[in-house]
Design a protein around this motif. Structure first.
Motif, PDB file in Angstrom:
ATOM      1  N   TYR A   1       0.829  -1.209   0.000  1.00  0.00           N
ATOM      2  CA  TYR A   1       0.000   0.000   0.000  1.00  0.00           C
ATOM      3  C   TYR A   1       0.866   1.262   0.000  1.00  0.00           C
TER       4      TYR A   1
ATOM      5  N   ILE B   1      -0.547   4.685  -0.875  1.00  0.00           N
ATOM      6  CA  ILE B   1      -1.392   5.371   0.105  1.00  0.00           C
ATOM      7  C   ILE B   1      -0.454   6.042   1.111  1.00  0.00           C
ATOM      8  N   GLY B   2      -0.556   7.306   1.258  1.00  0.00           N
ATOM      9  CA  GLY B   2       0.311   8.028   2.179  1.00  0.00           C
ATOM     10  C   GLY B   2      -0.039   7.755   3.634  1.00  0.00           C
ATOM     11  N   GLY B   3       0.935   7.942   4.495  1.00  0.00           N
ATOM     12  CA  GLY B   3       0.692   7.850   5.929  1.00  0.00           C
ATOM     13  C   GLY B   3       0.847   6.473   6.541  1.00  0.00           C
ATOM     14  N   LEU B   4       1.207   5.466   5.751  1.00  0.00           N
ATOM     15  CA  LEU B   4       1.430   4.143   6.333  1.00  0.00           C
ATOM     16  C   LEU B   4       2.792   4.118   7.006  1.00  0.00           C
ATOM     17  N   ASP B   5       2.810   3.649   8.236  1.00  0.00           N
ATOM     18  CA  ASP B   5       4.037   3.627   9.022  1.00  0.00           C
ATOM     19  C   ASP B   5       4.297   2.206   9.506  1.00  0.00           C
TER      20      ASP B   5
ATOM     21  N   ARG C   1       4.473   1.191  13.307  1.00  0.00           N
ATOM     22  CA  ARG C   1       3.308   1.112  14.201  1.00  0.00           C
ATOM     23  C   ARG C   1       3.061  -0.313  14.680  1.00  0.00           C
TER      24      ARG C   1
END
Length: 161
Positions: A67, A70-74, A77
């Motif tokens: 993914y 899709i921005g913001g995947l870390d 976490r």
């Protein structure tokens, strides 16, 4: 997407398999010492904690790759949740017997074993191996020094009573 065909998976994803095997073996190495000192959490427990941590890290990396658009995947976490989950597992191994706590070393061992699995899962093999060796130094070498200190303290407590 992964093919269900196991031989093909093993050939395509040899790095994943290597990460999992290294995590499992290093966890077992720590578990061997725990078996020698007659602790409940032994080879299987430490191997599963390390392997599970590695699997979660690999899953995290695969999700981040799949993914990526899709921005913001870390991917860190999931790693942070492994740390929290192992904390709960470790807390369950701590027992209060009278005025004495037991299981603290087991809890700490499970926690650091999870970090070894995480390191292997991210492919940081040297970190995983060095951490395993240092854990063994703590469990074996430090114990050699700790035994006489504990004996002195026990003798002191007996004479005070």
């Amino acid at each position: 997407m992964y093919n269900i065909n196991m031989p093909q998976f093993l050939l395509q994803d040899d790095q994943i398999v290597l990460k999992l095997i290294i995590a499992m073996v290093l966890g077992m190495v720590i578990g061997i010492e725990r078996v020698f000192v007659h602790k409940e959490a032994g080879m299987k427990t430490h191997a599963m904690v390390s392997l599970g941590a590695a699997a979660f890290i690999i899953i995290s990396e695969l999700i981040a790759r799949k993914y990526a658009i899709i921005g913001g995947l870390d991917p860190t976490r999931m790693a942070s949740q492994v740390i929290v989950g192992i904390g709960f597992l470790g807390a369950g191994s701590i027992i209060l017997q009278g005025n004495r706590l037991s299981g603290l070393t087991t809890a700490g061992g499970l926690w650091v074993t999870a970090s070894i699995g995480m390191a292997a899962g991210f492919g940081f093999y040297k970190l995983a191996i060095v951490t395993t060796l240092l854990v063994l130094v703590i469990l074996i070498v430090v114990n050699i020094f700790e035994i006489p200190i504990r004996k002195i303290l026990e003798d002191k407590d007996k004479s005070a009573a």
